[in-house]
Each structure stands twice: as structure tokens, then as C-alpha cells.
Design a protein around this motif. Structure first.
Motif, PDB file in Angstrom:
ATOM      1  N   ALA A  11       3.081  -6.506  -5.027  1.00 57.38           N
ATOM      2  CA  ALA A  11       1.477  -6.270  -4.700  1.00 57.38           C
ATOM      3  C   ALA A  11       1.402  -6.421  -3.193  1.00 57.38           C
ATOM      4  O   ALA A  11       1.589  -7.441  -2.837  1.00 57.38           O
ATOM      5  CB  ALA A  11       0.728  -6.892  -5.540  1.00 57.38           C
ATOM      6  N   VAL A  12       1.243  -5.192  -2.343  1.00 58.14           N
ATOM      7  CA  VAL A  12       1.237  -5.722  -0.989  1.00 58.14           C
ATOM      8  C   VAL A  12      -0.312  -5.473  -0.529  1.00 58.14           C
ATOM      9  O   VAL A  12      -0.677  -4.406  -0.782  1.00 58.14           O
ATOM     10  CB  VAL A  12       1.930  -4.948  -0.099  1.00 58.14           C
ATOM     11  N   SER A  13      -0.897  -6.282   0.308  1.00 56.55           N
ATOM     12  CA  SER A  13      -2.099  -6.204   0.729  1.00 56.55           C
ATOM     13  C   SER A  13      -2.131  -5.597   2.138  1.00 56.55           C
ATOM     14  O   SER A  13      -3.277  -5.409   2.555  1.00 56.55           O
ATOM     15  CB  SER A  13      -2.638  -7.421   0.514  1.00 56.55           C
ATOM     16  N   ASP A  17       1.719 -12.487   3.921  1.00 58.82           N
ATOM     17  CA  ASP A  17       2.497 -13.022   2.749  1.00 58.82           C
ATOM     18  C   ASP A  17       3.246 -12.004   1.944  1.00 58.82           C
ATOM     19  O   ASP A  17       4.399 -12.076   1.806  1.00 58.82           O
ATOM     20  CB  ASP A  17       1.627 -13.912   1.846  1.00 58.82           C
ATOM     21  N   TYR A  36      -0.160  -0.809  -3.462  1.00 55.16           N
ATOM     22  CA  TYR A  36      -1.100  -0.956  -2.620  1.00 55.16           C
ATOM     23  C   TYR A  36      -2.469  -0.636  -3.123  1.00 55.16           C
ATOM     24  O   TYR A  36      -2.547   0.478  -3.531  1.00 55.16           O
ATOM     25  CB  TYR A  36      -1.037  -0.175  -1.090  1.00 55.16           C
ATOM     26  N   LEU A  37      -3.632  -1.605  -3.308  1.00 54.55           N
ATOM     27  CA  LEU A  37      -4.833  -1.055  -3.900  1.00 54.55           C
ATOM     28  C   LEU A  37      -5.638  -0.864  -2.798  1.00 54.55           C
ATOM     29  O   LEU A  37      -6.218  -1.777  -1.984  1.00 54.55           O
ATOM     30  CB  LEU A  37      -5.382  -2.362  -4.913  1.00 54.55           C
ATOM     31  N   LEU A  39      -9.416  -0.863  -1.955  1.00 54.30           N
ATOM     32  CA  LEU A  39     -10.553  -1.546  -2.365  1.00 54.30           C
ATOM     33  C   LEU A  39     -11.741  -0.877  -2.106  1.00 54.30           C
ATOM     34  O   LEU A  39     -12.734  -1.439  -2.579  1.00 54.30           O
ATOM     35  CB  LEU A  39     -10.405  -3.119  -2.403  1.00 54.30           C
ATOM     36  N   LYS A  95      -7.800  -6.448  -9.267  1.00 57.19           N
ATOM     37  CA  LYS A  95      -6.594  -6.748  -9.058  1.00 57.19           C
ATOM     38  C   LYS A  95      -5.746  -7.047 -10.176  1.00 57.19           C
ATOM     39  O   LYS A  95      -4.626  -6.333 -10.347  1.00 57.19           O
ATOM     40  CB  LYS A  95      -6.306  -7.572  -7.913  1.00 57.19           C
ATOM     41  N   PHE A  99      -2.616  -4.452 -11.274  1.00 53.13           N
ATOM     42  CA  PHE A  99      -1.311  -4.825 -11.006  1.00 53.13           C
ATOM     43  C   PHE A  99      -0.413  -4.580 -12.434  1.00 53.13           C
ATOM     44  O   PHE A  99       0.481  -4.191 -12.514  1.00 53.13           O
ATOM     45  CB  PHE A  99      -1.257  -6.272 -10.530  1.00 53.13           C
ATOM     46  N   THR A 113       3.368 -11.240  -6.313  1.00 54.49           N
ATOM     47  CA  THR A 113       2.317 -11.603  -5.553  1.00 54.49           C
ATOM     48  C   THR A 113       2.905 -12.468  -4.354  1.00 54.49           C
ATOM     49  O   THR A 113       3.774 -13.181  -4.555  1.00 54.49           O
ATOM     50  CB  THR A 113       1.083 -11.679  -6.397  1.00 54.49           C
ATOM     51  N   GLY A 114       2.306 -12.368  -3.223  1.00 54.44           N
ATOM     52  CA  GLY A 114       2.624 -13.191  -2.155  1.00 54.44           C
ATOM     53  C   GLY A 114       1.880 -14.345  -2.119  1.00 54.44           C
ATOM     54  O   GLY A 114       1.882 -15.175  -1.020  1.00 54.44           O
ATOM     55  N   HIS A 115       1.337 -15.032  -3.258  1.00 52.55           N
ATOM     56  CA  HIS A 115       0.603 -16.482  -3.159  1.00 52.55           C
ATOM     57  C   HIS A 115       1.484 -17.297  -2.551  1.00 52.55           C
ATOM     58  O   HIS A 115       2.543 -17.418  -3.040  1.00 52.55           O
ATOM     59  CB  HIS A 115      -0.008 -16.664  -4.549  1.00 52.55           C
TER      60      HIS A 115
HETATM   61  P1  AMP Z   1      -5.519 -12.676  -2.417  1.00 54.64           P
HETATM   62  O1  AMP Z   1      -6.081 -12.655  -3.939  1.00 54.64           O
HETATM   63  O2  AMP Z   1      -6.294 -11.640  -1.271  1.00 54.64           O
HETATM   64  O3  AMP Z   1      -5.333 -14.188  -1.831  1.00 54.64           O
HETATM   65  O4  AMP Z   1      -3.835 -12.272  -2.295  1.00 54.64           O
HETATM   66  C1  AMP Z   1      -3.124 -12.660  -3.071  1.00 54.64           C
HETATM   67  C2  AMP Z   1      -2.055 -11.687  -3.283  1.00 54.64           C
HETATM   68  O5  AMP Z   1      -2.563 -10.606  -3.982  1.00 54.64           O
HETATM   69  C3  AMP Z   1      -1.301 -11.070  -2.095  1.00 54.64           C
HETATM   70  O6  AMP Z   1      -0.311 -11.954  -1.576  1.00 54.64           O
HETATM   71  C4  AMP Z   1      -0.747  -9.923  -2.703  1.00 54.64           C
HETATM   72  O7  AMP Z   1       0.314 -10.035  -3.248  1.00 54.64           O
HETATM   73  C5  AMP Z   1      -1.840  -9.231  -3.418  1.00 54.64           C
HETATM   74  N1  AMP Z   1      -2.873  -8.398  -3.009  1.00 54.64           N
HETATM   75  C6  AMP Z   1      -3.917  -8.671  -2.469  1.00 54.64           C
HETATM   76  N2  AMP Z   1      -4.651  -7.639  -1.905  1.00 54.64           N
HETATM   77  C7  AMP Z   1      -4.020  -6.827  -2.328  1.00 54.64           C
HETATM   78  C8  AMP Z   1      -4.268  -5.165  -2.453  1.00 54.64           C
HETATM   79  N3  AMP Z   1      -5.418  -4.748  -1.862  1.00 54.64           N
HETATM   80  N4  AMP Z   1      -3.344  -4.242  -2.834  1.00 54.64           N
HETATM   81  C9  AMP Z   1      -2.184  -4.752  -3.521  1.00 54.64           C
HETATM   82  N5  AMP Z   1      -1.865  -6.191  -3.495  1.00 54.64           N
HETATM   83  C10 AMP Z   1      -2.885  -7.292  -3.120  1.00 54.64           C
END
Ligand code: AMP
Ligand code: FES
Ligand code: ZN
Length: 258
Positions: A11-13, A17, A36-37, A39, A95, A99, A113-115
Motif C-alpha cells: 500500500a503506497v501513499s 515510508d 495507491y488509493l 482519496l 483504507k 487494502f 503497509t509502511g507503518h
Molecule cells: P497512514 O495511515 O497515513 O499513517 O499510513 C500508513 C500506511 O498506510 C502507509 O505507510 C501506507 O502503506 C498506507 N497508505 C496510506 N495512505 C495510502 C493511500 N492513499 N494509498 C495506499 N496506501 C496508503
């Protein structure tokens, strides 16, 4: 977390990360596609999507894109208002649902995910302040798949956000630097600030808090999450596991479209 050569959906934002994660999983030989989502959050979504696409092109990797406004008929700000939820809560719910659905549909071994450590520490802090045992039971770097759930992994939980940022700089990876405008002032960011203040005075606190939890507390609360899974049934509308009559994502989407 993963077997050699696994097909992984990352999941890439467009942030540091998740792009660092995709980069290193590709280098380690995993068959890693991106997801990629879009939003629908003002300029932020257009800009973050651009970084995800540019990275995919540069690495010759496959990026799946789900654009909420175009593909599902609503954006996160509208969804949040319609469901009377805070934007980040509607966003997190969407999300998690999307996912999971994409990973199951694509037959991936896991969704990654990149947490990072800072994210996990802030979430843990919030869960502890409320003694939310169900959330604590699910706060694991690996969640097994089955019964409508894709396997979920968070390979970067040992790294702080400054480390993933440094990795991107050294690797020449361009990422979106601005924060999501809807997240400004939210609880999660306040918890991050609080933990940073403590860490500054007592270095090592974050790691001790999170890894101590995984070693000593997580095994005690696991059962709560397992019990919750027993009450799940498939949502009649989308098939996702839920305890409600219709799942929270379908309810949010229906209200937002209306
Ligand atoms: P966040 O919830 O924004 O802290 O993001 C945590 C993780 O959710 C990120 O490291 C990504 O792996 C994934 N993520 C966040 N936003 C998106 C997005 N728009 N599309 C895909 N993956 C996402
Ligand atoms: Fe989800 Fe900002 S990225 S509300
Ligand atoms: Zn549903």
C-alpha cells in the motif's frame, strides 16, 4: 513476515515510508505490486499520487490505482461528513477495507503497509490511554489471513520516521513531504508530539514501550481479538467480515453517494 519470492501488495501513499518499503521489497526479490488509493483530498491526493506513479515508472513496477471519486463515487471529505465521522476515521476505515479487498481479489500472499515505529508507538499510546483491549489485541506487525482477511504485515515497525526519510534521501526517492491537510491537529499527531517530547528527554523510550508491549503484553490480549473474530459474518453487500448487519464501509459509501 514473508516467504522468499512472495507476491506482495504494497500500500503506497506516495510518502517516505511506503515508497521506501516498496523499494526495498523489490530489491529483496519479492514480486511486489503497489496499490495507491486516490482519496479525493484536495491537491494532496493529486500530488501524492504523482509520487507513487513516478516511483512505479522509474522502477518498472506495477501500480494498481483505486480512485475513490471515479471508481466508488465518493471522496473522503464527503464520506466523513455523511457518516458523521472524523475525516481520519472515515479514511482509516476505507483504507483498511480497500487494502483487504484488493489483496484478496488479486490473490496476494500479503498486504504490506509502511507503518513505522513512530506510527505504532502513537497508536499504542492511544490504545493504552483508553485501555482498548480489542485494538491492543490487533496491534501486531503480522496479522494472519483467512476467513475474509488478507494477511497483513508491517515490515518497517523497527525503524523511526527519520530513518525511512534518510533511506529515501540516500536512494534518491522523491516522496510527498506535505502532510494530509485533513490530519492537521488530530489525536494521532498529538500523541506523536507527546512521545517525541518524552523520547527527547529519555532516548529509547519509544522502542522500550513498543517492543515491551509486543513481548510481554500482546500475548495476554491476543485472545480478545480472537474472540472478536468468532462473531464475524460476511457483509451481505460486499462479503467483508463484519459484526454488524452491513459492514461499516458499505454503510459509509451508501450514505456518501446519497
Ligand atoms: P497512514 O495511515 O497515513 O499513517 O499510513 C500508513 C500506511 O498506510 C502507509 O505507510 C501506507 O502503506 C498506507 N497508505 C496510506 N495512505 C495510502 C493511500 N492513499 N494509498 C495506499 N496506501 C496508503
Ligand atoms: Fe486519511 Fe488524511 S490521509 S484523512
Ligand atoms: Zn460491506
Amino acid at each position: 513476515m514473508l516467504e522468499p519470492g512472495d507476491r506482495v501488495l504494497v500500500a503506497v501513499s506516495g510518502g517516505k515510508d511506503s515508497l521506501a518499503l516498496w523499494d526495498l521489497l523489490l530489491d529483496l526479490g519479492y514480486d511486489a505490486d503497489g496499490l495507491y488509493l486516490g482519496l479525493g483530498i484536495e491537491d494532496y491526493s493529486a500530488s501524492s499520487g504523482g509520487y507513487a506513479r513516478a516511483f512505479a515508472e522509474r522502477r518498472g513496477a506495477h501500480l494498481r490505482v483505486v480512485d475513490l471519486p471515479a471508481d466508488l463515487g465518493f471522496d473522503i471529505p464527503t464520506g466523513a461528513r455523511a457518516a458523521k465521522r472524523a475525516p481520519c476515521s472515515a479514511c482509516g476505515l476505507s483504507k483498511r477495507h480497500l487494502f483487504n479487498a484488493a489483496a484478496l481479489e488479486g490473490g496476494y500472499a500479503a498486504v504490506a503497509t509502511g507503518h513505522n515505529l513512530d506510527d505504532e508507538v502513537a497508536v499504542l499510546y492511544g490504545n493504552v490511554l483508553r485501555w482498548d483491549l480489542a485494538y491492543l489485541g490487533r496491534q501486531q506487525p503480522v496479522l494472519p489471513g483467512g476467513d475474509g482477511f488478507a494477511r497483513k504485515v508491517k515490515p518497517l515497525v523497527r525503524l523511526g520516521e527519520r530513518e525511512t526519510a534518510a533511506y529515501c534521501v540516500l536512494r534518491g526517492i522523491d516522496y510527498v513531504v506535505e502532510e494530509c491537510p485533513m490530519a492537521a491537529g488530530n489525536r494521532h499527531l498529538r500523541y506523536k508530539e507527546a512521545m517525541n517530547t518524552i523520547e527527547e528527554r529519555s532516548p529509547g523510550t519509544k522502542a522500550a514501550f513498543y517492543f515491551g508491549f509486543l513481548d510481554r503484553v500482546a500475548p495476554l490480549v491476543e485472545a480478545t481479538a480472537a474472540e472478536e473474530r468468532e462473531d464475524l459474518h460476511p457483509c451481505p453487500s460486499c462479503g467483508s467480515p463484519t459484526v454488524a448487519e452491513v459492514c461499516a464501509f458499505c454503510r459509509l459509501a451508501e450514505r456518501a453517494r446519497a
